[in-house]
Design a protein around this motif. Structure first.
Motif, PDB file in Angstrom:
ATOM      1  N   ASP A  25       0.567  -1.100  -0.278  1.00 35.79           N
ATOM      2  CA  ASP A  25      -0.411   0.158   0.175  1.00 35.79           C
ATOM      3  C   ASP A  25       0.474   1.213   0.355  1.00 35.79           C
ATOM      4  N   PRO A  26       0.826   2.414  -0.607  1.00 34.02           N
ATOM      5  CA  PRO A  26       1.350   3.565  -0.592  1.00 34.02           C
ATOM      6  C   PRO A  26       1.256   4.498   0.589  1.00 34.02           C
ATOM      7  N   VAL A  27       2.277   4.502   1.054  1.00 35.15           N
ATOM      8  CA  VAL A  27       1.993   5.771   2.602  1.00 35.15           C
ATOM      9  C   VAL A  27       2.964   7.098   2.300  1.00 35.15           C
ATOM     10  N   ALA A  28       3.316   7.174   0.764  1.00 31.61           N
ATOM     11  CA  ALA A  28       4.108   8.639   0.994  1.00 31.61           C
ATOM     12  C   ALA A  28       4.665   8.720  -0.575  1.00 31.61           C
ATOM     13  N   ASN A  29       4.882  10.016  -0.942  1.00 34.51           N
ATOM     14  CA  ASN A  29       4.523  10.220  -2.404  1.00 34.51           C
ATOM     15  C   ASN A  29       5.867   9.580  -2.830  1.00 34.51           C
ATOM     16  N   GLY A  30       5.950   8.996  -3.853  1.00 36.04           N
ATOM     17  CA  GLY A  30       6.699   7.635  -4.808  1.00 36.04           C
ATOM     18  C   GLY A  30       8.423   8.560  -4.609  1.00 36.04           C
ATOM     19  N   SER A  31       9.951   7.977  -4.830  1.00 44.17           N
ATOM     20  CA  SER A  31      10.892   7.929  -4.684  1.00 44.17           C
ATOM     21  C   SER A  31      11.407   8.602  -3.205  1.00 44.17           C
TER      22      SER A  31
END
Length: 313
Positions: free
Chosen positions: A70-76
């Motif tokens: 699951d995404p938890v923050a902005n990418g990279s």
């Protein structure tokens, strides 16, 4: 009756003498090897590293509950106090993927190690004990698997079988058992003609008892070394297959972490934190197992034992 076993595990001046008393039981001989391994610094270091990884893998749901993808923050995002190893291009926490991935990688590695060693033991012991036609047939089968190039066979089997952990284990066992069977057969043949084996056969012991209670305990170091080598093979080969996209890409493991990192262009964008940790974990586990394997060889190989004593002197 005193029976001498002139195996290579100990130095020439320390040849084991197995007597028909409780002191010569298989449990005592295995205990002696384990006791010496626990006192060896290389083996202790390798065992500590493996235990740490196993504990972290078991505690992954505690540290990162929920789905690690699951995404938890902005990418990279690079490493930060909020995300110690940064995030992937899709915003996943790299540390969460690392800990959850260790569960799959270690489980498959040890399952492959146990299964491949078990198949190798069965084939090698049966070949050495029964001899004649059985040995000829099993040796031909073993040689066929040894002659087939391992990597192409891995790729072909993984490509045509349905993805999943069971498929990975099956593929790696099929391609990894032959080498261990050859080593175990060779060691078992050196024991097959010993007096204590003949005595067990004459007294009417069953083949399974002779193979697993008389021959196998005297080659515990070979079996342990083979097991550790197969675990290293299992972890590395799984990561390689998944990096090529031939595993279950929906799962979370060190190999799939490397695959998605490569697909998302981490090398081009310089997002080193998405692939270096997974590669480091694979290298550390392989190094720890190799250290344990080397310790087994150093303790049980007479030449290495003499060299170590000479260095201490």
């Amino acid at each position: 009756m005193r029976i001498k076993n002139q195996l290579q595990p100990l130095a020439d001046e320390e040849i084991l003498e197995f007597e028909t008393t409780p002191d010569s039981s298989p449990e005592r001989r295995r205990g002696g090897l384990l006791h010496r391994l626990l006192r060896d610094k290389k083996a202790a270091f390798g065992a500590i590293v493996i235990v740490i990884f196993v504990i972290l893998a078991l505690l992954a749901p505690v540290f990162f509950p929920g789905d690690p993808t699951d995404p938890v923050a902005n990418g990279s995002n690079p490493p930060s106090p909020q995300h110690l190893l940064g995030t992937t291009a899709k915003g996943e926490d790299v540390l969460a993927l690392l800990l959850w991935g260790s569960r799959s990688s270690l489980a498959i590695g040890f399952t492959v190690g146990f299964s491949a060693t078990l198949v190798g033991l069965l084939v090698g012991l049966a070949s050495a004990y029964f001899g004649k036609v059985v040995d000829d047939v099993l040796s031909v089968v073993t040689n066929i698997f040894l002659l087939i190039p391992g990597l192409p066979l891995l790729v072909i089997l993984a490509a045509f079988l349905p993805p999943g952990p069971g498929t990975i284990v099956l593929v790696l066992v099929v391609t990894g058992w032959a080498g261990s069977a050859r080593v175990i057969r060779s060691q078992a043949l050196s024991l097959r003609g010993k007096d204590f084996i003949d005595a067990a056969i004459v007294t009417g012991e069953r083949p399974a008892y002779v193979m697993f209670r008389e021959i196998l305990p005297n080659m515990a170091s070979v079996a342990m070394s083979t097991f550790l080598a197969c675990v290293i093979f299992g972890i590395g080969a799984q990561a390689g297959l998944e990096f090529l996209g031939l595993g279950d890409l929906a799962s979370v493991s060190w190999g799939t972490t490397l695959y998605w990192s490569n697909n998302e262009g981490a090398l081009i964008t310089g997002a080193w934190w998405t692939f270096v940790p997974a590669g480091t974990c694979i290298a550390l586990v392989a190094f720890a197992l190799a250290m344990m394997n080397y310790a087994v060889d150093q303790i049980t190989n007479p030449r290495l034992a003499r060299h170590r004593k000479a260095k201490k002197a």
